[in-house]
Motif scaffolding. Sequence first.
Motif, PDB file in Angstrom:
ATOM      1  N   GLY A 340       0.815  -1.212   0.000  1.00 45.47           N
ATOM      2  CA  GLY A 340       0.000   0.000   0.000  1.00 45.47           C
ATOM      3  C   GLY A 340       0.844   1.255   0.000  1.00 45.47           C
ATOM      4  N   GLU A 341       1.957   1.229   0.742  1.00 48.22           N
ATOM      5  CA  GLU A 341       2.839   2.395   0.807  1.00 48.22           C
ATOM      6  C   GLU A 341       3.454   2.702  -0.549  1.00 48.22           C
ATOM      7  OE1 GLU A 341       4.373   1.850   5.451  1.00 48.22           O
ATOM      8  OE2 GLU A 341       5.562   1.064   3.789  1.00 48.22           O
ATOM      9  N   GLU A 369      -8.521   1.251  11.410  1.00 50.04           N
ATOM     10  CA  GLU A 369      -7.373   1.197  10.515  1.00 50.04           C
ATOM     11  C   GLU A 369      -6.186   0.587  11.247  1.00 50.04           C
ATOM     12  OE1 GLU A 369      -4.663   2.514   7.280  1.00 50.04           O
ATOM     13  OE2 GLU A 369      -6.405   1.276   7.685  1.00 50.04           O
ATOM     14  N   MET A 370      -5.695  -0.517  10.730  1.00 49.06           N
ATOM     15  CA  MET A 370      -4.521  -1.191  11.286  1.00 49.06           C
ATOM     16  C   MET A 370      -3.689  -1.739  10.139  1.00 49.06           C
ATOM     17  SD  MET A 370      -5.948  -3.216  14.680  1.00 49.06           S
ATOM     18  CE  MET A 370      -4.284  -3.650  15.212  1.00 49.06           C
ATOM     19  N   GLN A 374      -6.245   0.454   4.746  1.00 48.47           N
ATOM     20  CA  GLN A 374      -6.997   1.323   3.847  1.00 48.47           C
ATOM     21  C   GLN A 374      -6.227   1.535   2.551  1.00 48.47           C
ATOM     22  OE1 GLN A 374     -10.248   2.583   4.761  1.00 48.47           O
ATOM     23  NE2 GLN A 374     -10.253   2.801   2.540  1.00 48.47           N
ATOM     24  N   ALA A 375      -4.916   1.701   2.672  1.00 46.70           N
ATOM     25  CA  ALA A 375      -4.084   1.882   1.477  1.00 46.70           C
ATOM     26  C   ALA A 375      -3.808   0.553   0.779  1.00 46.70           C
ATOM     27  CB  ALA A 375      -2.769   2.563   1.848  1.00 46.70           C
ATOM     28  N   SER A 376      -3.409  -0.462   1.541  1.00 49.97           N
ATOM     29  CA  SER A 376      -3.002  -1.727   0.915  1.00 49.97           C
ATOM     30  C   SER A 376      -4.166  -2.441   0.240  1.00 49.97           C
ATOM     31  CB  SER A 376      -2.346  -2.655   1.942  1.00 49.97           C
ATOM     32  OG  SER A 376      -3.267  -3.037   2.955  1.00 49.97           O
ATOM     33  N   LYS A 385     -13.918  -0.812   2.757  1.00 47.37           N
ATOM     34  CA  LYS A 385     -14.630  -0.156   3.846  1.00 47.37           C
ATOM     35  C   LYS A 385     -14.286  -0.844   5.164  1.00 47.37           C
ATOM     36  CE  LYS A 385     -18.660   1.402   1.165  1.00 47.37           C
ATOM     37  NZ  LYS A 385     -20.155   1.374   1.079  1.00 47.37           N
ATOM     38  N   GLN A 386     -13.928  -0.041   6.152  1.00 45.56           N
ATOM     39  CA  GLN A 386     -13.703  -0.521   7.506  1.00 45.56           C
ATOM     40  C   GLN A 386     -14.286   0.529   8.442  1.00 45.56           C
ATOM     41  OE1 GLN A 386      -9.451  -0.953   7.378  1.00 45.56           O
ATOM     42  NE2 GLN A 386      -9.049   1.206   7.720  1.00 45.56           N
ATOM     43  N   PHE A 387     -14.220   0.272   9.736  1.00 44.19           N
ATOM     44  CA  PHE A 387     -14.763   1.264  10.664  1.00 44.19           C
ATOM     45  C   PHE A 387     -13.996   2.577  10.501  1.00 44.19           C
ATOM     46  CE2 PHE A 387     -14.959   3.402  14.816  1.00 44.19           C
ATOM     47  CZ  PHE A 387     -16.338   3.507  14.948  1.00 44.19           C
ATOM     48  N   GLY A 388     -14.748   3.644  10.291  1.00 45.14           N
ATOM     49  CA  GLY A 388     -14.127   4.946  10.070  1.00 45.14           C
ATOM     50  C   GLY A 388     -14.025   5.322   8.609  1.00 45.14           C
TER      51      GLY A 388
END
Length: 659
Positions: A340-341, A369-370, A374-376, A385-388
């Motif tokens: 993701g980075e 987010e862990m 979100q990026a990867s 979609k995740q919490f937040g």
Amino acid sequence: MKTNLAYIPVYLVFSIAAGLFFSALTLPFRRRVNGILTKVLTALFSLVYVVEIIAKKILQSYYPLSTIGTAAGNRLTDYSEVIVEQVVKSIPLIIILFLPTILLIVFGNRFLGFERFDIRFAGLVLAGAVIFHVVGLGVIHLPWSGDLTPKQLYQVDTNIDDQVEQLGLWTMLRLDLKHQIIKPKANLDDDFSGLDALGGGSSSSSGSSSGDTSTGGNEPVIDTSPNVMDVDLAAIAESASNDDIAWLANYFNSVTPSKKNEYTGMFEGYNVIQLVIEGFSGYAIDPELTPTLYKLANEGFVFNNYYTALHFTSTSNGECQTLLGLYPKDGMPITMKRTGELGTNCYFSLAQQLGREGYLVKGYHGNYEMYGRQASHSNLGYDWKQFGSGLMVDTKENGDIAWPARDTQVIENSVDDYINSDQPFHVYYLTISGHMPYSDNRVVSTYRDTVRALPYSETTQNYIATVMEVDRALELLLQKLEAAGKLDKTLIVATGDHIPYFNVDTLEELTGKTFGSSEDMENIKEDNIDFDVYKNTLIMWSASMEEPVQVDKVCCQVDILPTVSNLLGLEYDSRMLAGTDILSDSEGLVVFSSNCWKSDKGFYNRFTQEFTPAAGVTMTAEEQESYVSAMKQLVNYKRSCTARIVENDFYDYVFGSNG
């Protein structure tokens, strides 16, 4: 890993070098400054040892300093109960580790004085540190035996636990800092001779239906051509922009591809829903308690020798194996996060493959987010979609997640995004209800009355309750698919990310087996455990299957992506993945974090350097030596190629940004 007394010479000289170095820092200043520096450094050393020991007990791995950024970005409060429990259990050890600090604070000024020394004396002490460091470099170059030696481990930024075992904790931490500044050189050889002999057929590789599959003399001709793409790897190696890309092209060009088979395209055009289940072990499946899991595990493809080996950073790199078909790097940076980075082209991810076929592609996780998901996961090709970021789950008054989120609620709150789509869809769920610790939490409460009647410890009862929650989530999903008329045209794929490694005694209760001593199992010391602790259940099921298919091949998470790609009839290149199509005639293989491995032909123990042939397998001594040597080389390449693929964006180099 554990401290091995055979490596005392390495520990001793590097420890003396470090001790002299830090001592030199506490000599040339005024008395007060010297005293403060001595006490602060001693306290810091004690703290580092405590943190590393707790991390090892909870996460089954030591953690280098380069993980601080990841740890800060993750929510350690998810582990707060386990952390507190381990700290309390480790109080005697913590007191011992902090004893030097306590003694220095209480008696240091009286007995040591911390007087100022001439700067030249400090220089002499520093010179002593250099001398002992050079001696240490000489010691690691001694002819140590084993598949991994101190010399090898000193030159890499992987195999963290092995580095601690053979070089010592402080040397591992020092090398980690060094490698953040000066990247280690890749020392893989490029002798790929012998690898072509490892891709042949396996006696237990192909699936067999539990019913009669004979069709007389009218059997259709089965395409058994290799699953490869029109890629000239030799030409890529010749024109490569750097040595890593050339090495990868030559390596993949030497790999024997898996073949298409009777299952190729079996589910072409189907919807695909894939789940990675948090902390899941198939040992918890029960026909009465988890009827949906039982149905899916026994009425589709039944993989009798499937393993979820525990690799570095557990969940994130469990996903790496499942979603990328690659073994994760055994060290920093964390492979999945790194994609993701960098925006790495994950060309063979199911999300990208099916996205190119016009599928609607969605992904969900009922947590914060862990690990940079979100990026990867967006980079993988998912509308994530995740919490937040678009997925709603129950929260407390302060807005935090009511921990843990319920998997049934995640399904309920996401299914309308795709269930009525005119497009075929691919959906990925990373579940959360099975996250440790297995306390009497809000997920357990729903099933409390049922599990309290079971003849197990409360922790094991709670664990079963979390598996029941996943079962009900799957039941809900199947009901929604059936109501939408999509069930018969949907493939369900599910695996655990890892076993419940912090509660292996739970698995021993469920199986009635002993997988190792309490200490060995608590720390997953692979030199002294029963590897069946990693044995698990892989679900590949569709309502359209008329009968189950038994598969005895040895397999693991990296094999999921190529197997599903073949079932869907997708064009992919089997040479460029670490896993292989389980339903092909290629030999099965699972690689464990310690570099022990198991194939259809037998088990290799890296610690004893002994190979035990599987039942029914016979080899001459020369055949066995040749096979083990080639397989060890292949295992090394499979584990080492991932970082090169990611850091050099190899798939993008080969296929381009648009494929």
